[in-house]
Scaffold this motif. Sequence first.
Motif, mmCIF file in Angstrom:
data_model
loop_
_atom_site.group_PDB
_atom_site.id
_atom_site.type_symbol
_atom_site.label_atom_id
_atom_site.label_comp_id
_atom_site.label_asym_id
_atom_site.label_seq_id
_atom_site.Cartn_x
_atom_site.Cartn_y
_atom_site.Cartn_z
ATOM 1 N N ARG A 549 93.329 3.979 -93.957
ATOM 2 C CA ARG A 549 91.985 4.490 -94.118
ATOM 3 C C ARG A 549 91.743 4.880 -95.582
ATOM 4 O O ARG A 549 92.676 5.246 -96.297
ATOM 5 N N ALA A 550 90.476 4.835 -95.990
ATOM 6 C CA ALA A 550 90.138 5.111 -97.379
ATOM 7 C C ALA A 550 90.490 6.536 -97.783
ATOM 8 O O ALA A 550 90.855 6.798 -98.920
ATOM 9 N N ASN A 551 90.397 7.485 -96.854
ATOM 10 C CA ASN A 551 90.632 8.892 -97.176
ATOM 11 C C ASN A 551 92.010 9.380 -96.729
ATOM 12 O O ASN A 551 92.249 10.580 -96.638
ATOM 13 N N GLN A 552 92.920 8.459 -96.449
ATOM 14 C CA GLN A 552 94.258 8.837 -96.010
ATOM 15 C C GLN A 552 95.306 8.254 -96.959
ATOM 16 O O GLN A 552 95.023 7.343 -97.735
ATOM 17 N N TYR A 553 96.526 8.796 -96.879
ATOM 18 C CA TYR A 553 97.605 8.337 -97.740
ATOM 19 C C TYR A 553 98.786 7.765 -96.954
ATOM 20 O O TYR A 553 99.677 7.162 -97.530
ATOM 21 N N THR A 554 98.791 7.978 -95.659
ATOM 22 C CA THR A 554 99.885 7.459 -94.837
ATOM 23 C C THR A 554 99.393 6.245 -94.062
ATOM 24 O O THR A 554 98.521 6.360 -93.198
ATOM 25 N N PRO A 555 99.931 5.056 -94.354
ATOM 26 C CA PRO A 555 99.443 3.851 -93.671
ATOM 27 C C PRO A 555 100.057 3.709 -92.285
ATOM 28 O O PRO A 555 101.054 4.347 -91.940
ATOM 29 N N LYS A 556 99.422 2.855 -91.476
ATOM 30 C CA LYS A 556 99.947 2.493 -90.162
ATOM 31 C C LYS A 556 100.491 1.072 -90.236
ATOM 32 O O LYS A 556 99.764 0.136 -90.560
ATOM 33 N N PHE A 557 101.775 0.921 -89.937
ATOM 34 C CA PHE A 557 102.362 -0.405 -89.841
ATOM 35 C C PHE A 557 102.241 -0.886 -88.395
ATOM 36 O O PHE A 557 102.400 -0.111 -87.464
ATOM 37 N N MET A 558 101.954 -2.164 -88.221
ATOM 38 C CA MET A 558 101.685 -2.736 -86.906
ATOM 39 C C MET A 558 100.625 -1.892 -86.193
ATOM 40 O O MET A 558 100.881 -1.286 -85.142
ATOM 41 N N PRO A 559 99.419 -1.803 -86.761
ATOM 42 C CA PRO A 559 98.395 -0.891 -86.208
ATOM 43 C C PRO A 559 98.001 -1.260 -84.790
ATOM 44 O O PRO A 559 98.073 -2.420 -84.374
ATOM 45 N N SER A 560 97.547 -0.258 -84.054
ATOM 46 C CA SER A 560 97.155 -0.442 -82.653
ATOM 47 C C SER A 560 95.897 -1.293 -82.551
ATOM 48 O O SER A 560 95.019 -1.262 -83.431
ATOM 49 N N ASP A 561 95.787 -2.050 -81.468
ATOM 50 C CA ASP A 561 94.599 -2.878 -81.219
ATOM 51 C C ASP A 561 93.330 -2.043 -81.081
ATOM 52 O O ASP A 561 92.222 -2.565 -81.220
ATOM 53 N N ASP A 562 93.465 -0.748 -80.792
ATOM 54 C CA ASP A 562 92.295 0.097 -80.525
ATOM 55 C C ASP A 562 91.543 0.497 -81.785
ATOM 56 O O ASP A 562 90.400 0.932 -81.710
ATOM 57 N N MET A 563 92.164 0.402 -82.956
ATOM 58 C CA MET A 563 91.562 0.924 -84.168
ATOM 59 C C MET A 563 90.376 0.060 -84.579
ATOM 60 O O MET A 563 90.427 -1.168 -84.515
ATOM 61 N N ARG A 564 89.324 0.728 -85.034
ATOM 62 C CA ARG A 564 88.117 0.030 -85.489
ATOM 63 C C ARG A 564 88.011 0.156 -87.007
ATOM 64 O O ARG A 564 88.128 1.255 -87.563
ATOM 65 N N LEU A 565 87.777 -0.953 -87.679
ATOM 66 C CA LEU A 565 87.703 -0.957 -89.138
ATOM 67 C C LEU A 565 86.364 -0.397 -89.612
ATOM 68 O O LEU A 565 85.312 -0.646 -89.008
ATOM 69 N N ILE A 566 86.419 0.338 -90.719
ATOM 70 C CA ILE A 566 85.221 0.868 -91.350
ATOM 71 C C ILE A 566 85.280 0.556 -92.841
ATOM 72 O O ILE A 566 86.321 0.138 -93.369
ATOM 73 N N VAL A 567 84.160 0.751 -93.511
ATOM 74 C CA VAL A 567 84.066 0.457 -94.944
ATOM 75 C C VAL A 567 85.092 1.303 -95.709
ATOM 76 O O VAL A 567 85.241 2.498 -95.473
ATOM 77 N N GLY A 568 85.812 0.658 -96.624
ATOM 78 C CA GLY A 568 86.823 1.340 -97.420
ATOM 79 C C GLY A 568 88.232 1.167 -96.908
ATOM 80 O O GLY A 568 89.198 1.479 -97.617
ATOM 81 N N ASP A 569 88.389 0.687 -95.670
ATOM 82 C CA ASP A 569 89.726 0.472 -95.115
ATOM 83 C C ASP A 569 90.449 -0.631 -95.871
ATOM 84 O O ASP A 569 89.831 -1.565 -96.405
ATOM 85 N N ARG A 570 91.759 -0.518 -95.872
ATOM 86 C CA ARG A 570 92.622 -1.556 -96.437
ATOM 87 C C ARG A 570 93.434 -2.161 -95.303
ATOM 88 O O ARG A 570 94.119 -1.439 -94.571
ATOM 89 N N LEU A 571 93.358 -3.476 -95.158
ATOM 90 C CA LEU A 571 94.040 -4.163 -94.061
ATOM 91 C C LEU A 571 94.850 -5.315 -94.632
ATOM 92 O O LEU A 571 94.353 -6.096 -95.443
ATOM 93 N N ILE A 572 96.108 -5.414 -94.234
ATOM 94 C CA ILE A 572 96.978 -6.520 -94.647
ATOM 95 C C ILE A 572 97.398 -7.275 -93.394
ATOM 96 O O ILE A 572 97.833 -6.669 -92.402
#
Length: 661
Positions: A549-572
Amino acid sequence: MGQNTTIDPNFFLVCGLGSLGQYCVSVLKEFGVKVNAIEEINTQTWEIPELPDCIDKLVTGDCRQPKILEQAGIKQCRAILIVTSDECVNIAAAFAARSLNPQIRLVIRSAQDNLNELLQQSLGNFIAFEATQLPANSFALAALGCETRGFFNLNNRLLQVFGVHINGSHRWSHCCLSEVNTSHRRVLVHARAGKPLPKGFYQWKPDAKLLPGDSIFYVEATENFTTHSPKQMNTFGQSWNEIVTEIKWQNLYHKLTQFWEESTQTRRVAFIGALFLVILFLLGTLLYKSQYPEMTWQDALNVALVLSLGGYGDLFGQQTIPFVITWWLHLFSITMSVTGTLFVGILYALMTERVLSARFQFSKRRPRIPKTDHVVIVGMGRVGRRVAELLQELKQPLVGVNTKDIEPGMLPQMPLVLGNINSALTKVHIQTAKSVIVVTDDEVTNLEIALKARTVNPKANLVIRTFDPRFSENVANLLPYARVLGVYELAAEAFVGAAFGENILNLFRLDNQTTLVTEYQIEADDTLNGKLIADIAYGYGLVPIFHLRANQYTPKFMPSDDMRLIVGDRLIVLATIEGLQAVERGTIKTGKCWVRVEKTISPEAAFEGATVISRVTGCDMQLARTLMNQIPATLQHPLYLHQAHRLVHELNKSQVSAYIE
């Protein structure tokens, strides 16, 4: 001022039609876009025979000239790929293109890392690659001949791609594929015994069982990754400098945590000692000033400084103390002096270590040549050195062969044999080597060395670097047992992906298909904005492996299918070229599965079931509550197969009976 022109999102320009340029044109055409090209000379022979049919307009001339760029339609182009073999020409053409079209995306071929960073700051919307270095991972992995098919570092975390052949004794034998998927692992491909690997991801059923003879490929996030490459090894001063220059109140905790994790034990002790000493220094200044009001602030600071540097004897060395002092302030002064002496000793030790290591670095002898089960790298140019670094990170024994010495201090832990390559091969125990990687700049020489290595050691894995696609095809036919890797064919897909605005972090080969590690920065008009991770994974055929997330510092590896992307997110994600095409065009597949909810045991379970349905599918909560009030009923929201399986599983955990129709 020139007249404003409209950028055509389906219009691209390629400058330089050498091997790399031709492959870039070919890959771009797979996206169904318009491609113009500039070539300095008009050639009648092409390495890719069908290339003339792929180019909409070919302009002959110097791509640095504004007139030539305008003839090629630079002002309407979305992106320009400048991939000539001359870096000076590429950089000059980039400046000319930016002056003619301030909005165009610049993708150039350049190996000047420092210059590329400066150009990115000054030109904007710019990215540079070195075509010969991009496939280094593929060369290293081809030499291993083991389960590892790819690896890359994200946020100091090592991610590896494995290919496993299942036998009767394997721990996953007769397990469901859904059980292999965990919070740190994602299944990519599954193939039954004797059948070819399917193209693309998610061509497997979650409830299918792994049987002996099956093959499975998966990506897994493993331990924190610290490389010992000279380029990446930070000193205490460098680490501290990065924290000071980038620090902000919002990320203070994150920066200090990162510094602590990357520091050695000695540096941590030094840091704690320095912090404790500074606190004592400030406290001592305040105490002396408060106890002796007639003392100036300068004198108070001077007394605290003398004690901090172990100068107790300078103040209290006389038999009679020269001024009245309370017992507790006297004890505090002794503590300050002892702490300062200890810290100065640690500081001297660190400085001595640095001086000695710098003094003896150049005289340090390289290790002995391994005698068995090692990797021989012939050719220590940029590609060879990068392959060596990667293999060292994987803790593989290796030896390098080169005609001349490499830079002092580079790859000091690698044995190196210099001189004539033919005579050098007799010294590296090639007859007992596990693999031989031939990556000189001459593909004919590479073939010759590979044939000699094959004669001496028929069991060794052979990896050969080539440039010309026809030569590559001929060598592959001549040496079916060897891995023949054409550098430009591998690199072209990364250049093209970057032209569409994506940041290509890495690439690897998965069963003769290039997989790109691609980064997306979500923007308001992005086709990914507002979508669930499930939509991106199953609708576009991508494998999300990192989300922040844009306002967070701890990333999620293998993110859950439930998460919804918003502006500013970083996705690899892991993506094939077809997956990038789907995202670019916004052509998302729709779900075809329907879930029927049969019954629930209590009103509380029904309430929880509605919450689960809304969370997993992303549908409106009102729709989910209406469904739970009307059961048995079918959810009127089509789902992807893997998404439907997960929903049924989650509902069953909430004591709601459901199944896929």
